[in-house]
Design a protein around this motif. Structure first.
Motif, short mmCIF file in Angstrom:
data_model
loop_
_atom_site.label_atom_id
_atom_site.label_comp_id
_atom_site.label_asym_id
_atom_site.label_seq_id
_atom_site.Cartn_x
_atom_site.Cartn_y
_atom_site.Cartn_z
N PRO A 1 0.87 -1.27 0.11
CA PRO A 1 -0.03 0.03 0.23
C PRO A 1 0.94 1.30 0.05
N VAL A 2 2.12 1.28 0.35
CA VAL A 2 3.07 2.49 0.55
C VAL A 2 3.52 2.76 -1.05
N GLY A 3 3.81 1.48 -1.85
CA GLY A 3 4.20 1.73 -3.28
C GLY A 3 5.57 2.29 -3.45
N GLU A 4 6.55 2.09 -2.48
CA GLU A 4 7.81 2.37 -2.73
C GLU A 4 8.45 1.62 -3.69
N SER A 5 8.38 0.22 -3.80
CA SER A 5 8.89 -0.59 -4.51
C SER A 5 7.80 -1.32 -5.55
N HIS A 6 6.61 -0.90 -5.33
CA HIS A 6 5.38 -1.52 -6.03
C HIS A 6 4.51 -0.59 -6.70
N HIS A 7 4.25 -0.76 -7.96
CA HIS A 7 3.81 0.17 -8.82
C HIS A 7 2.16 0.10 -8.48
N LEU A 8 1.55 -0.75 -7.90
CA LEU A 8 -0.05 -0.68 -7.82
C LEU A 8 -0.59 0.51 -7.11
N ALA A 9 0.17 0.80 -5.78
CA ALA A 9 -0.67 2.22 -5.04
C ALA A 9 -0.45 3.30 -5.94
N ASN A 10 0.48 3.26 -6.75
CA ASN A 10 0.53 4.67 -7.94
C ASN A 10 -0.61 4.60 -8.76
N THR A 11 -1.22 3.41 -8.92
CA THR A 11 -2.46 3.45 -10.06
C THR A 11 -3.85 3.44 -9.15
N VAL A 12 -3.71 2.50 -8.16
CA VAL A 12 -4.94 2.27 -7.42
C VAL A 12 -4.51 2.82 -5.97
N PRO A 13 -4.91 3.80 -5.49
CA PRO A 13 -4.53 4.28 -4.02
C PRO A 13 -5.33 3.26 -3.06
N PRO A 14 -4.65 2.83 -1.91
CA PRO A 14 -5.13 2.12 -0.94
C PRO A 14 -6.22 2.56 -0.29
N GLU A 15 -6.48 3.72 -0.43
CA GLU A 15 -7.78 4.47 0.09
C GLU A 15 -8.90 3.81 -0.62
N LEU A 16 -8.84 3.23 -1.69
CA LEU A 16 -9.92 2.74 -2.62
C LEU A 16 -10.09 1.29 -2.70
N TRP A 17 -9.04 0.65 -1.91
CA TRP A 17 -9.05 -0.55 -2.08
C TRP A 17 -10.27 -1.26 -1.16
N GLU A 18 -11.10 -2.20 -1.98
CA GLU A 18 -12.10 -2.74 -1.05
C GLU A 18 -11.74 -3.91 -0.22
N ARG A 19 -10.68 -4.88 -0.74
CA ARG A 19 -10.21 -5.79 0.05
C ARG A 19 -8.97 -6.41 -0.62
N VAL A 20 -8.07 -6.91 0.29
CA VAL A 20 -6.76 -7.35 -0.26
C VAL A 20 -6.94 -9.00 0.46
N VAL A 21 -6.85 -9.93 -0.59
CA VAL A 21 -6.88 -11.47 -0.26
C VAL A 21 -5.24 -11.70 -0.26
#
Length: 225
Positions: free
Chosen positions: A87-107
């Motif tokens: 969710p921080v996104g320092e070494s992963h691109h996901l949070a740069n595109t889909v902010p964690p504030e909008l994540w419904e769930r993580v499995v």
């Protein structure tokens, strides 16, 4: 959504960010608020929860947003590090595109806990290919089954995107996935159970031992200073 509605939403997003980053103190507040939320999500993904132990070692994981559904599927051999960073996104691109504030769930699936129920020949295959090879194989099987959009195309140096044909992939994971049908079935069953789980009333986490689902949407975003 028509093109004009989309453009209006994009303009509203930029306008909101312009307000939130209006001066140096506001920038600091924005940084603190976003990191505080991301840190809470990362802790829920990795720390011990109820009777469920801390999540470490090899896992599969996937992020769902409230609108698009399943966005991304990945695997890691170091869940304690990767899931905290997700969710921080320092070494992963996901949070740069889909902010964690909008994540419904993580499995999250602790797939090594499924090995004892897999056929003996597949257990031997996993031992031969190693945890990393098995993780890549199960990641491929899960991506084929669920077709998450952020795994289904790749960036190009020209500045655009190219579709990925996951079914025709010749990656290490794809080549090894055919040898794990039983373990793949067990993984998909565990995934489906957590992907459909309802959020509990007084918690943002459900841990089944085999896996965990975290509901960032159930958290209140921390207030700025």
């Amino acid at each position: 959504m028509d093109d004009q509605t989309y453009e209006n939403a994009y303009d509203a997003w930029r306008t909101a960010l312009t307000t939130l980053l209006g001066d140096a103190p506001l920038l600091a507040t924005w940084q603190e608020r976003r990191y505080s939320f991301a840190h809470r999500v990362g802790a829920l993904l990795t720390d011990a929860a109820g009777e469920g132990p801390a999540i470490t070692g090899p896992v599969l994981y996937g992020v769902f947003s409230s609108g698009a559904g399943l966005c991304y599927v990945g695997q890691t051999q170091d869940a304690g590090r990767r899931l905290r960073d997700l969710p921080v996104g320092e070494s992963h691109h996901l949070a740069n595109t889909v902010p964690p504030e909008l994540w419904e769930r993580v499995v999250v699936i602790r797939w090594p806990r499924l090995l004892s129920a897999a056929p003996a020949d597949e257990q031997a295959a996993v031992e031969e290919m190693g945890a990393e090879g098995c993780g890549l194989a199960l990641e491929h099987l899960l991506q084929i089954e669920t077709a998450p959009p952020l795994n289904s195309r790749r960036r190009r140096s020209a500045g655009d995107w190219q579709p990925r044909n996951l079914a025709r992939s010749r990656s290490r994971g794809a080549l090894r996935s055919a040898s794990l049908p039983g373990l793949g079935h067990l993984t998909l069953a565990a995934w489906k159970s957590l992907a459909e789980a309802l959020p509990p009333e007084n918690s943002a986490v459900v841990d089944t031992g085999v896996g965990r689902v975290v509901f960032p949407s159930a958290l209140e975003t921390p207030q700025g200073n």
